[in-house]
Design a protein around this motif. Structure first.
Motif, PDB file in Angstrom:
ATOM      1  N   MET A   1       0.856  -1.193   0.000  1.00 42.46           N
ATOM      2  CA  MET A   1       0.000   0.000   0.000  1.00 42.46           C
ATOM      3  C   MET A   1       0.893   1.245   0.000  1.00 42.46           C
ATOM      4  SD  MET A   1      -2.748   1.226   2.883  1.00 42.46           S
ATOM      5  CE  MET A   1      -3.159  -0.442   3.360  1.00 42.46           C
ATOM      6  N   ARG A   2       0.731   2.091  -1.052  1.00 44.82           N
ATOM      7  CA  ARG A   2       1.563   3.302  -1.125  1.00 44.82           C
ATOM      8  C   ARG A   2       0.954   4.419  -0.296  1.00 44.82           C
ATOM      9  NH1 ARG A   2       5.636   3.462  -4.230  1.00 44.82           N
ATOM     10  NH2 ARG A   2       5.634   5.543  -5.131  1.00 44.82           N
ATOM     11  N   ARG A   3       1.848   5.218   0.308  1.00 46.14           N
ATOM     12  CA  ARG A   3       1.408   6.353   1.125  1.00 46.14           C
ATOM     13  C   ARG A   3       1.544   7.608   0.268  1.00 46.14           C
ATOM     14  NH1 ARG A   3       5.753   3.892   5.028  1.00 46.14           N
ATOM     15  NH2 ARG A   3       6.482   3.508   2.903  1.00 46.14           N
ATOM     16  N   ILE A   4       0.393   8.232   0.001  1.00 49.37           N
ATOM     17  CA  ILE A   4       0.328   9.279  -1.024  1.00 49.37           C
ATOM     18  C   ILE A   4      -0.274  10.551  -0.444  1.00 49.37           C
ATOM     19  CG2 ILE A   4      -0.787   9.882  -3.227  1.00 49.37           C
ATOM     20  CD1 ILE A   4      -0.728   6.806  -3.827  1.00 49.37           C
ATOM     21  N   LEU A   5       0.369  11.672  -0.715  1.00 52.02           N
ATOM     22  CA  LEU A   5      -0.164  12.963  -0.254  1.00 52.02           C
ATOM     23  C   LEU A   5      -0.489  13.834  -1.468  1.00 52.02           C
ATOM     24  CD1 LEU A   5       0.936  15.030   2.736  1.00 52.02           C
ATOM     25  CD2 LEU A   5       0.649  16.197   0.562  1.00 52.02           C
ATOM     26  N   VAL A   6      -1.694  14.387  -1.463  1.00 55.80           N
ATOM     27  CA  VAL A   6      -2.154  15.230  -2.573  1.00 55.80           C
ATOM     28  C   VAL A   6      -2.484  16.619  -2.038  1.00 55.80           C
ATOM     29  CG1 VAL A   6      -3.862  15.495  -4.422  1.00 55.80           C
ATOM     30  CG2 VAL A   6      -3.227  13.197  -3.636  1.00 55.80           C
ATOM     31  N   THR A   7      -1.899  17.658  -2.620  1.00 52.55           N
ATOM     32  CA  THR A   7      -2.279  19.025  -2.221  1.00 52.55           C
ATOM     33  C   THR A   7      -3.424  19.512  -3.106  1.00 52.55           C
ATOM     34  OG1 THR A   7      -0.760  20.220  -3.709  1.00 52.55           O
ATOM     35  CG2 THR A   7       0.122  19.537  -1.550  1.00 52.55           C
ATOM     36  N   GLY A   8      -4.226  20.415  -2.564  1.00 52.34           N
ATOM     37  CA  GLY A   8      -5.343  20.960  -3.344  1.00 52.34           C
ATOM     38  C   GLY A   8      -6.330  19.882  -3.729  1.00 52.34           C
ATOM     39  N   ALA A   9      -6.757  19.092  -2.729  1.00 48.16           N
ATOM     40  CA  ALA A   9      -7.592  17.912  -3.012  1.00 48.16           C
ATOM     41  C   ALA A   9      -9.087  18.214  -3.006  1.00 48.16           C
ATOM     42  CB  ALA A   9      -7.280  16.811  -1.987  1.00 48.16           C
ATOM     43  N   SER A  10      -9.465  19.465  -2.786  1.00 45.71           N
ATOM     44  CA  SER A  10     -10.895  19.753  -2.592  1.00 45.71           C
ATOM     45  C   SER A  10     -11.734  19.527  -3.841  1.00 45.71           C
ATOM     46  CB  SER A  10     -11.084  21.200  -2.113  1.00 45.71           C
ATOM     47  OG  SER A  10     -10.683  22.092  -3.126  1.00 45.71           O
ATOM     48  N   ARG A  11     -11.120  19.632  -5.017  1.00 42.29           N
ATOM     49  CA  ARG A  11     -11.906  19.528  -6.257  1.00 42.29           C
ATOM     50  C   ARG A  11     -10.974  19.257  -7.432  1.00 42.29           C
ATOM     51  NH1 ARG A  11     -11.807  25.283  -8.009  1.00 42.29           N
ATOM     52  NH2 ARG A  11     -10.820  26.382  -6.279  1.00 42.29           N
ATOM     53  N   GLY A  12     -11.564  19.107  -8.606  1.00 39.79           N
ATOM     54  CA  GLY A  12     -10.797  18.998  -9.842  1.00 39.79           C
ATOM     55  C   GLY A  12      -9.830  17.812  -9.853  1.00 39.79           C
ATOM     56  N   ILE A  13      -8.641  18.063 -10.368  1.00 44.06           N
ATOM     57  CA  ILE A  13      -7.640  17.009 -10.555  1.00 44.06           C
ATOM     58  C   ILE A  13      -7.214  16.416  -9.211  1.00 44.06           C
ATOM     59  CG2 ILE A  13      -5.238  16.671 -11.302  1.00 44.06           C
ATOM     60  CD1 ILE A  13      -5.866  18.693 -13.615  1.00 44.06           C
ATOM     61  N   GLY A  14      -7.061  17.256  -8.201  1.00 42.56           N
ATOM     62  CA  GLY A  14      -6.632  16.768  -6.884  1.00 42.56           C
ATOM     63  C   GLY A  14      -7.619  15.789  -6.293  1.00 42.56           C
ATOM     64  N   PHE A  15      -8.889  16.116  -6.356  1.00 42.44           N
ATOM     65  CA  PHE A  15      -9.930  15.218  -5.820  1.00 42.44           C
ATOM     66  C   PHE A  15      -9.916  13.888  -6.573  1.00 42.44           C
ATOM     67  CE2 PHE A  15     -14.233  13.478  -5.584  1.00 42.44           C
ATOM     68  CZ  PHE A  15     -14.383  13.387  -4.204  1.00 42.44           C
ATOM     69  N   GLU A  16      -9.746  13.949  -7.876  1.00 42.77           N
ATOM     70  CA  GLU A  16      -9.757  12.712  -8.680  1.00 42.77           C
ATOM     71  C   GLU A  16      -8.554  11.815  -8.346  1.00 42.77           C
ATOM     72  OE1 GLU A  16     -12.166  11.614 -10.375  1.00 42.77           O
ATOM     73  OE2 GLU A  16     -11.278  10.024 -11.598  1.00 42.77           O
ATOM     74  N   PHE A  17      -7.393  12.413  -8.080  1.00 45.37           N
ATOM     75  CA  PHE A  17      -6.249  11.601  -7.640  1.00 45.37           C
ATOM     76  C   PHE A  17      -6.610  10.866  -6.350  1.00 45.37           C
ATOM     77  CE2 PHE A  17      -3.031  14.154 -10.130  1.00 45.37           C
ATOM     78  CZ  PHE A  17      -2.431  13.071 -10.745  1.00 45.37           C
ATOM     79  N   VAL A  18      -7.220  11.586  -5.402  1.00 41.35           N
ATOM     80  CA  VAL A  18      -7.582  10.969  -4.112  1.00 41.35           C
ATOM     81  C   VAL A  18      -8.533   9.796  -4.356  1.00 41.35           C
ATOM     82  CG1 VAL A  18      -8.821  11.358  -1.941  1.00 41.35           C
ATOM     83  CG2 VAL A  18      -7.228  13.098  -2.797  1.00 41.35           C
TER      84      VAL A  18
END
Ligand SMILES: NC(=O)c1ccc[n+]([C@@H]2O[C@H](COP(=O)([O-])OP(=O)(O)OC[C@H]3O[C@@H](n4cnc5c(N)ncnc54)[C@H](OP(=O)(O)O)[C@@H]3O)[C@@H](O)[C@H]2O)c1
Length: 232
Positions: A1-18
């Motif tokens: 299981m990879r540990r991943i941090l995404v900035t700007g996750a509230s919407r758009g591309i960031g949310f989709e990565f999450v």
């Protein structure tokens, strides 16, 4: 299981990565300017118990990055992927009325923040498994591709991001951390607008495949979502 941090996750591309990394079984730290009671997060946390943590992070507050790294280390001892995604694009800029405030806020958000956050999280990345840093840049930051005067604050800041990431890549590579600047395509989000040809799901799926397959000879490069190298 990879540990991943995404900035700007509230919407758009960031949310989709999450969303996509959770669906794949990864451990995800979604960072938001402000953690709120948005029902989407409760739903995702319910579907993926124990694998989603929301953390507050305004990327324009670099004096808080050391404390943020401490908070993150309460949750995990290492990070495998940092996605510097948060970004802004002021609209309506015209030659003759470009404002210092827009230039400054773009530089702070789009260039200085990814540089300084990566620096602050490098010790955690260095302890990760096949660690990577994905910097969401833009083709609009390519000096070679610019043919006219448009969105100057954004273009200048993304060109600065490219240089920041190129410089960082030398230090990161020495520590076993692969890094890249990536253009996600013109994507249908609040920033990209409704005329954008690429769905956010397609852009993020392609970027995940590229980062999964990233080779050492691609470290420190500027890539497009179709896998092609872009000129600086
Ligand atoms: N869409 C495109 O066509 C396109 C093309 C090339 C590159 N990009 C790049 O892709 C990335 C994501 O863009 P997007 O299309 O998903 O844009 P978006 O829908 O406008 O989302 C931008 C995200 O960045 C966050 N953000 C902005 N300032 C922040 C700050 N100070 N601290 C923390 N978060 C902050 C926003 O949070 P809030 O909700 O709190 O504002 C939001 O989550 C950006 O770096 C953008 O430059 C996009």
């Amino acid at each position: 299981m990879r540990r991943i941090l995404v900035t700007g996750a509230s919407r758009g591309i960031g949310f989709e990565f999450v969303r996509r990394y959770l669906a794949r079984g990864e451990r995800v730290f979604a960072t938001l300017r402000k953690v709120d009671g948005d029902a989407r997060w409760a739903e995702l946390a319910g579907i993926h118990p124990g694998r989603l943590t929301l953390l507050a992070l305004d990327v324009t507050q670099p004096d808080q990055f050391a404390a943020f790294a401490e908070t993150l280390s309460d949750h995990c001892d290492a990070l495998d992927l940092l996605i510097n995604n948060a970004g802004i694009l002021p609209s309506g800029e015209r030659f003759g009325n470009v404002e210092a405030g827009d230039l400054e806020s773009c530089f702070r958000t789009n260039a200085a923040a990814p540089f300084l956050l990566t620096q602050a999280l490098t010790p955690m990345l260095a302890r990760g498994e096949q660690p990577r840093v994905l910097n969401i840049s833009s083709e609009l930051g390519s000096i070679a591709h610019r043919k006219g005067f448009s969105t100057p604050s954004y273009c200048i800041s993304k060109a600065a991001l490219n240089m920041a990431m190129r410089l960082l890549s030398f230090e990161l590579t020495q520590r076993g951390i692969g890094s890249v600047a990536m253009h996600p395509g013109w994507v249908k989000t609040d920033m990209g607008g409704p005329s954008a040809p690429l769905a956010v799901a397609d852009s993020v799926r392609a970027m995940i495949a590229l980062i999964d397959a990233l080779k050492p000879e691609q470290y420190g490069s500027f890539m497009s979502v179709d896998g092609q190298q872009l000129p600086w």
